[in-house]
Write a protein that holds these residues in place. Structure first.
Motif, PDB file in Angstrom:
ATOM      1  N   VAL A  28     -14.436  -1.990  -7.645  1.00 31.55           N
ATOM      2  CA  VAL A  28     -13.259  -2.576  -7.018  1.00 31.55           C
ATOM      3  C   VAL A  28     -13.697  -3.838  -6.296  1.00 31.55           C
ATOM      4  N   GLN A  29     -12.991  -4.917  -6.541  1.00 29.66           N
ATOM      5  CA  GLN A  29     -13.204  -6.160  -5.799  1.00 29.66           C
ATOM      6  C   GLN A  29     -11.856  -6.500  -5.192  1.00 29.66           C
ATOM      7  N   SER A  30     -11.717  -6.153  -3.926  1.00 34.07           N
ATOM      8  CA  SER A  30     -10.429  -6.353  -3.261  1.00 34.07           C
ATOM      9  C   SER A  30     -10.338  -7.766  -2.730  1.00 34.07           C
ATOM     10  N   GLY A  32     -10.117  -8.301   0.591  1.00 34.14           N
ATOM     11  CA  GLY A  32     -10.398  -8.195   2.014  1.00 34.14           C
ATOM     12  C   GLY A  32     -11.518  -9.102   2.456  1.00 34.14           C
ATOM     13  N   GLY A  36     -15.131  -6.564   1.449  1.00 32.90           N
ATOM     14  CA  GLY A  36     -14.010  -6.451   0.529  1.00 32.90           C
ATOM     15  C   GLY A  36     -14.015  -7.446  -0.603  1.00 32.90           C
ATOM     16  N   SER A  37     -14.660  -8.584  -0.430  1.00 37.66           N
ATOM     17  CA  SER A  37     -14.672  -9.576  -1.508  1.00 37.66           C
ATOM     18  C   SER A  37     -15.883  -9.405  -2.424  1.00 37.66           C
ATOM     19  N   ILE A  49      -6.624   3.278  -6.146  1.00 39.71           N
ATOM     20  CA  ILE A  49      -6.208   2.037  -6.789  1.00 39.71           C
ATOM     21  C   ILE A  49      -4.732   1.830  -6.490  1.00 39.71           C
ATOM     22  N   ASP A  53      -3.657  -3.735  -7.695  1.00 42.20           N
ATOM     23  CA  ASP A  53      -5.009  -3.828  -8.234  1.00 42.20           C
ATOM     24  C   ASP A  53      -4.920  -3.928  -9.748  1.00 42.20           C
ATOM     25  N   TYR A  65     -11.739  -3.230 -11.246  1.00 45.26           N
ATOM     26  CA  TYR A  65     -10.433  -3.600 -10.709  1.00 45.26           C
ATOM     27  C   TYR A  65     -10.590  -4.747  -9.716  1.00 45.26           C
ATOM     28  N   MET A  66      -9.576  -5.600  -9.682  1.00 43.87           N
ATOM     29  CA  MET A  66      -9.540  -6.685  -8.718  1.00 43.87           C
ATOM     30  C   MET A  66      -8.124  -6.794  -8.168  1.00 43.87           C
ATOM     31  N   HIS A  67      -8.032  -6.983  -6.857  1.00 44.58           N
ATOM     32  CA  HIS A  67      -6.712  -7.128  -6.241  1.00 44.58           C
ATOM     33  C   HIS A  67      -6.040  -8.388  -6.775  1.00 44.58           C
ATOM     34  N   HIS A  70      -6.645 -11.700  -5.036  1.00 47.89           N
ATOM     35  CA  HIS A  70      -8.004 -12.200  -5.243  1.00 47.89           C
ATOM     36  C   HIS A  70      -8.140 -12.752  -6.669  1.00 47.89           C
TER      37      HIS A  70
END
Length: 119
Positions: A28-30, A32, A36-37, A49, A53, A65-67, A70
Motif C-alpha cells: 500500500v502506498q497511501s 499520507g 504513508g508515502s 483497502i 485505493d 495499491y495506491m491512494h 497520490h
C-alpha cells in the motif's frame, strides 16, 4: 504490455522471503505524510483497502495499491519497487530486517502511456 509497477530482482527476492515467513502479502502506498508515502508491505488482510485505493498492479504475487490522490502525481510514471539498506517505514513487514522497500520511477513515453488501461 507496459506495467505501472515493476520490481527489481532484489525486491522480488525479498517479497519471496516475506511470503515464506508471513504468507500472502500486499503493498500500500497511501497519500499520507511520513511513512504513508513510502511503499508499505503488510500481510494480506492486515490493512483495510478503502474505496479510493487503486490496484495499480502486482509485484511478484503481491497486489500493489495506491491512494487515488497520490496516484494523480505518479500516473505518468512507471514505479520501480526496489530494496535499500536502512530503516524504512516502521509498520512495514521488512522494517525489522535492516532494509526497506523503496520506489524509483521513470516517465512513460507517449507510446507507453497510450497502452495503459484506465484505472
Amino acid at each position: 504490455m507496459v506495467e505501472r509497477i515493476v520490481a527489481t530482482e532484489k525486491a522480488l527476492t525479498l517479497i519471496n522471503e516475506l511470503e515464506t515467513k508471513h504468507g500472502a502479502i500486499m503493498f500500500v502506498q497511501s497519500a499520507g505524510c511520513c511513512d504513508g508515502s513510502a511503499p508499505m508491505c503488510y500481510r494480506q488482510g492486515d490493512f483495510y483497502i478503502g474505496s479510493r485505493d487503486l490496484l495499480i498492479g502486482t509485484v511478484g504475487n503481491a497486489p500493489y495499491y495506491m491512494h487515488q490522490s497520490h496516484y494523480t502525481y505518479w500516473q505518468h510514471t512507471q514505479l520501480i519497487l526496489d530494496v535499500v539498506e536502512g530503516m524504512g517505514a516502521a509498520f512495514s513487514l521488512e522494517s525489522t530486517e535492516g532494509i526497506a522497500f523503496h520506489i524509483h520511477s521513470r516517465v512513460f513515453s507517449d507510446e507507453e502511456r497510450a497502452e495503459l488501461p484506465t484505472l
